[in-house]
Design a protein around this motif. Structure first.
Motif, short mmCIF file in Angstrom:
data_model
loop_
_atom_site.label_atom_id
_atom_site.label_comp_id
_atom_site.label_asym_id
_atom_site.label_seq_id
_atom_site.Cartn_x
_atom_site.Cartn_y
_atom_site.Cartn_z
N LEU A 150 13.98 29.10 -6.20
CA LEU A 150 12.98 28.10 -5.85
C LEU A 150 13.49 27.08 -4.83
O LEU A 150 12.75 26.69 -3.93
N ALA A 151 14.74 26.65 -4.94
CA ALA A 151 15.25 25.65 -4.00
C ALA A 151 15.26 26.20 -2.57
O ALA A 151 14.84 25.51 -1.63
N ALA A 152 15.71 27.44 -2.40
CA ALA A 152 15.71 28.05 -1.07
C ALA A 152 14.30 28.20 -0.54
O ALA A 152 14.03 27.96 0.66
N LEU A 153 13.36 28.57 -1.40
CA LEU A 153 11.97 28.71 -0.98
C LEU A 153 11.38 27.35 -0.61
O LEU A 153 10.61 27.25 0.36
N ALA A 154 11.72 26.32 -1.35
CA ALA A 154 11.22 24.98 -1.04
C ALA A 154 11.72 24.53 0.34
O ALA A 154 10.98 23.90 1.10
N ARG A 155 12.96 24.87 0.66
CA ARG A 155 13.49 24.51 1.99
C ARG A 155 12.74 25.27 3.08
O ARG A 155 12.36 24.71 4.12
N SER A 156 12.53 26.56 2.86
CA SER A 156 11.88 27.39 3.88
C SER A 156 10.44 26.99 4.11
O SER A 156 9.92 27.19 5.22
N SER A 157 9.78 26.44 3.13
CA SER A 157 8.36 26.15 3.23
C SER A 157 8.04 24.72 3.64
O SER A 157 6.88 24.31 3.60
N GLN A 158 9.05 23.97 4.07
CA GLN A 158 8.80 22.57 4.42
C GLN A 158 7.76 22.41 5.52
O GLN A 158 6.97 21.46 5.51
N GLY A 159 7.71 23.34 6.46
CA GLY A 159 6.74 23.26 7.54
C GLY A 159 5.30 23.47 7.10
O GLY A 159 4.36 23.19 7.85
N MET A 160 5.11 23.96 5.88
CA MET A 160 3.77 24.20 5.35
C MET A 160 3.25 22.99 4.56
O MET A 160 2.11 22.99 4.11
N ILE A 161 4.11 21.98 4.39
CA ILE A 161 3.75 20.80 3.59
C ILE A 161 3.45 19.63 4.52
O ILE A 161 4.34 19.13 5.22
N GLY A 162 2.20 19.20 4.54
CA GLY A 162 1.81 18.05 5.33
C GLY A 162 1.50 16.86 4.46
O GLY A 162 1.66 16.91 3.23
N PRO A 163 1.02 15.76 5.05
CA PRO A 163 0.74 14.55 4.28
C PRO A 163 -0.29 14.74 3.17
O PRO A 163 -0.27 14.01 2.17
N GLY A 164 -1.20 15.70 3.33
CA GLY A 164 -2.23 15.89 2.32
C GLY A 164 -2.11 17.17 1.53
O GLY A 164 -3.02 17.52 0.77
N THR A 165 -1.00 17.88 1.69
CA THR A 165 -0.84 19.18 1.02
C THR A 165 -0.57 19.01 -0.47
O THR A 165 0.33 18.27 -0.86
N LEU A 166 -1.33 19.73 -1.28
CA LEU A 166 -1.01 19.83 -2.70
C LEU A 166 0.00 20.95 -2.88
O LEU A 166 -0.14 22.03 -2.30
#
Length: 335
Positions: free
Chosen positions: A84-100
């Motif tokens: 999960l930690a590696a996936l969270a790092r890889s997906s940072q570009g998919m998280i914006g100010p309003g992303t759930l």
């Protein structure tokens, strides 16, 4: 989330991620899947495919790497605890100010003590977030807790099978009632995933934790399916004792488990000849999800001065069997 067509991100295109991706695409939403290697190529070439109780479905999806996919309205993190930690790092570009952000994980999640308001509020669950990286990477005010009651199997890259009903519980990790959770629940239900929005999401979480704890480790030790783990006269008493240890731990944290022990065992047996995800991983030679399914529960029990002797022993047997199998595979692969 007012647009009828949402940008849905799926990070982790395994069995659960593929299942969710197909259902969202069939519901008319724009699905983007974070993937790599053969999975990336397969989704780009063929989209996603799901076999479920309603038949076989093909669905379009955009697939890309960490730098290819933009901000999403909702991001589902579908990964084993150790990934999960590696996936969270890889997906940072998919998280914006309003992303759930909706983590769909087994066992005790890293966010368990975030916003719960008790005497352990803000405490790190060391078994699943030993260095605090998940807490640092994922914005807590955007987290929606989720509990997936979905049994699915990955058949090939971008292809999954799920023949039991698709059920999900979601809720704010602060145990507040909010419109955003209600709206997300409505979207999920409209896409064919029977979703309950809970003001106490840790309650259904414990039901799933107990189901995982009493089935996954035993399945690796025995090779048994859910039907036999909960129904065979040799195995059911072991599952029941582990269940009792887990129920006491859950109660010590104020959780309200909806089903009684007999009903929990009957529900498990009724799932049929299904292999647990941990047994599937063991047979494929993959790392096992012991940290969240076993270690974190034992950690929480010890915080309350409780012991889980049988659970500890079964977890030790699984670790030995997994390490032994890995050693055999390594020797077989040696020149």
């Amino acid at each position: 989330m007012t647009d009828p067509s949402l940008r849905i991100g799926i990070a982790g295109a395994g069995a659960i991620g593929t299942t969710l991706g197909v259902r969202f695409a069939l519901g008319g939403h724009r699905v983007s899947v974070l993937a790599r290697g053969g999975t990336l190529d397969a989704i780009r070439d063929h989209g996603l495919r799901l076999v479920d109780r309603q038949g076989e479905h093909h669905a379009p999806a955009t697939a890309g790497g960490p730098d290819d996919l933009g901000e999403q309205d909702v991001l589902f993190l579908c990964a084993k605890a150790q990934d999960l930690a590696a996936l969270a790092r890889s997906s940072q570009g998919m998280i914006g100010p309003g992303t759930l952000v909706v983590p769909v994980v087994n066992g005790i999640p890293w966010w368990y003590f975030e916003g719960e308001g008790g005497r352990h509020d803000g405490r790190t669950v060391r078994a699943v977030d030993p260095d605090g990286s998940l807490k640092a990477l994922l914005p807590m005010d955007r987290i929606i807790g989720s509990v997936a009651f979905i049994t699915a199997e990955r058949l090939a890259p971008g292809v999954a099978r799920s023949l039991n009903p698709l059920r999900l519980s979601i809720g704010e990790i602060t145990h507040r009632h909010t419109g955003r959770a209600d709206r997300l629940g409505a979207v999920l239900t409209a896409c064919g995933i029977d979703t309950t929005v809970s003001d106490r999401v840790r309650d259904p979480l414990w039901t799933k934790v107990i189901a995982n704890l009493t089935s996954n480790p035993l399945s690796v030790v025995t090779g048994a399916t859910l039907r036999d783990i909960y129904g065979d006269p040799s195995l059911a008493p072991i599952a029941r004792q582990m269940l009792d240890e887990a129920l006491l731990t859950a109660a010590s944290f104020g959780a309200r488990v909806a089903l009684d022990p007999v009903s929990l065992l009957a529900m498990g047996a009724g799932m049929g000849d299904v292999k647990t995800s941990m047994l599937q991983d063991f047979e494929k030679g993959l790392p096992l999800e012991l940290s969240s399914i076993c270690d974190a529960v034992i950690e929480l029990a010890e915080m309350q001065g409780l012991s889980m002797p049988l659970t500890k022993n079964i977890a030790s047997l699984v670790r030995y069997k997994s390490a032994s199998a890995a050693g055999c595979r390594k020797e077989e692969g040696a020149p």
